[in-house]
Design a protein around this motif. Structure first.
Motif, PDB file in Angstrom:
ATOM      1  N   LEU A 146       0.833  -1.199   0.000  1.00 25.10           N
ATOM      2  CA  LEU A 146       0.000   0.000   0.000  1.00 25.10           C
ATOM      3  C   LEU A 146       0.870   1.252   0.000  1.00 25.10           C
ATOM      4  CD1 LEU A 146      -2.786  -0.882   2.600  1.00 25.10           C
ATOM      5  CD2 LEU A 146      -2.931  -0.989   0.107  1.00 25.10           C
ATOM      6  N   SER A 147       0.322   2.343  -0.495  1.00 23.21           N
ATOM      7  CA  SER A 147       1.018   3.623  -0.490  1.00 23.21           C
ATOM      8  C   SER A 147       1.188   4.118   0.945  1.00 23.21           C
ATOM      9  CB  SER A 147       0.231   4.652  -1.297  1.00 23.21           C
ATOM     10  OG  SER A 147      -0.996   4.950  -0.635  1.00 23.21           O
ATOM     11  N   THR A 148       2.034   5.102   1.106  1.00 25.76           N
ATOM     12  CA  THR A 148       2.258   5.691   2.432  1.00 25.76           C
ATOM     13  C   THR A 148       0.960   6.243   3.004  1.00 25.76           C
ATOM     14  OG1 THR A 148       4.519   6.249   1.839  1.00 25.76           O
ATOM     15  CG2 THR A 148       3.569   7.445   3.691  1.00 25.76           C
ATOM     16  N   GLN A 149       0.157   6.910   2.175  1.00 24.53           N
ATOM     17  CA  GLN A 149      -1.112   7.484   2.651  1.00 24.53           C
ATOM     18  C   GLN A 149      -2.061   6.390   3.134  1.00 24.53           C
ATOM     19  OE1 GLN A 149       0.234   8.119  -0.343  1.00 24.53           O
ATOM     20  NE2 GLN A 149       0.421  10.324  -0.623  1.00 24.53           N
ATOM     21  N   ARG A 204      -1.249   3.333   4.155  1.00 24.14           N
ATOM     22  CA  ARG A 204      -0.698   2.743   5.382  1.00 24.14           C
ATOM     23  C   ARG A 204      -0.935   3.656   6.577  1.00 24.14           C
ATOM     24  NH1 ARG A 204       3.767   1.728   2.094  1.00 24.14           N
ATOM     25  NH2 ARG A 204       4.992   3.246   3.255  1.00 24.14           N
ATOM     26  N   GLU A 250      -7.813   8.680  -5.365  1.00 17.47           N
ATOM     27  CA  GLU A 250      -6.794   7.679  -5.652  1.00 17.47           C
ATOM     28  C   GLU A 250      -6.595   6.727  -4.473  1.00 17.47           C
ATOM     29  OE1 GLU A 250      -6.209  11.043  -5.952  1.00 17.47           O
ATOM     30  OE2 GLU A 250      -6.448  11.142  -8.133  1.00 17.47           O
ATOM     31  N   VAL A 251      -6.540   7.279  -3.267  1.00 10.24           N
ATOM     32  CA  VAL A 251      -6.345   6.447  -2.073  1.00 10.24           C
ATOM     33  C   VAL A 251      -7.584   5.602  -1.819  1.00 10.24           C
ATOM     34  CG1 VAL A 251      -5.955   6.477   0.432  1.00 10.24           C
ATOM     35  CG2 VAL A 251      -4.639   7.994  -1.057  1.00 10.24           C
ATOM     36  N   GLU A 282      -7.372   2.718  -4.147  1.00  7.16           N
ATOM     37  CA  GLU A 282      -6.337   1.783  -3.693  1.00  7.16           C
ATOM     38  C   GLU A 282      -6.841   0.938  -2.525  1.00  7.16           C
ATOM     39  OE1 GLU A 282      -1.830   1.885  -1.796  1.00  7.16           O
ATOM     40  OE2 GLU A 282      -2.835   3.773  -2.240  1.00  7.16           O
TER      41      GLU A 282
END
Length: 162
Positions: free
Chosen positions: A9-12, A14, A149-150, A153
């Motif tokens: 997963l992206s930093t955001q 996570r 986007e998040v 995801e």
């Protein structure tokens, strides 16, 4: 509580999962938490989507109580729709928070952004003001991060998990 996997997963994404895990672990009386998109899909959950053995292999769905996050997501989505409709009929503006106090627990729903909702199922003896305060902190921290986007995801990561 076992946190869902954040691998890949992206930093955001996570960070949002970390905030959600922190909400469950740090606030007394919180049983489960769910973040639901405006179209009613579960984005984040305080429970793993699958039970895993010691080797990390999926062995089935969690066998939680009726307050499990899958059920909570459905309830949150329904309450969000109901209260939004009621507010529109009463010219009350946007709904900020909904709370249902029951004999054996409470459900809190708070708007995050773009129709996304945070839902919490708590024990009957929880301090409602503490739960609401921590939910507001989560919303304040998550609102600007929960971009389309998040959300996409997170939705895809929930669908991939067995």
């Amino acid at each position: 509580m076992t946190a869902p996997s954040t691998y890949g997963l992206s930093t955001q994404a996570r960070n949002l999962q970390w905030l959600l895990t922190d909400l469950v672990e740090e606030v007394p009386g919180v049983n489960s938490v769910a973040v639901v998109s405006s179209d009613g899909l579960l984005l984040l959950s305080s429970e793993p989507a699958a039970v895993r053995n010691d080797a990390g292999q999926a062995t089935g769905r969690p066998k939680g109580p009726r307050g499990a996050t899958a059920d909570l997501a459905t309830i949150v989505s329904g309450l969000g729709s109901l209260t939004t409709g009621a507010a529109a009929l009463m010219d009350g503006g946007g709904v900020k928070q909904t709370m249902v106090a029951m004999e054996h627990g409470s459900v809190f729903v708070m708007a995050i952004s773009d129709g996304s909702l945070l839902g919490v199922h708590a024990a009957p003896d929880c301090d409602m003001s503490v739960v609401a305060y921590h939910m507001a902190l989560f919303v304040g921290r998550a609102g600007h991060v929960l971009t389309p986007e998040v959300r996409s995801e997170l939705r895809q990561s929930m669908e991939k998990t067995p």
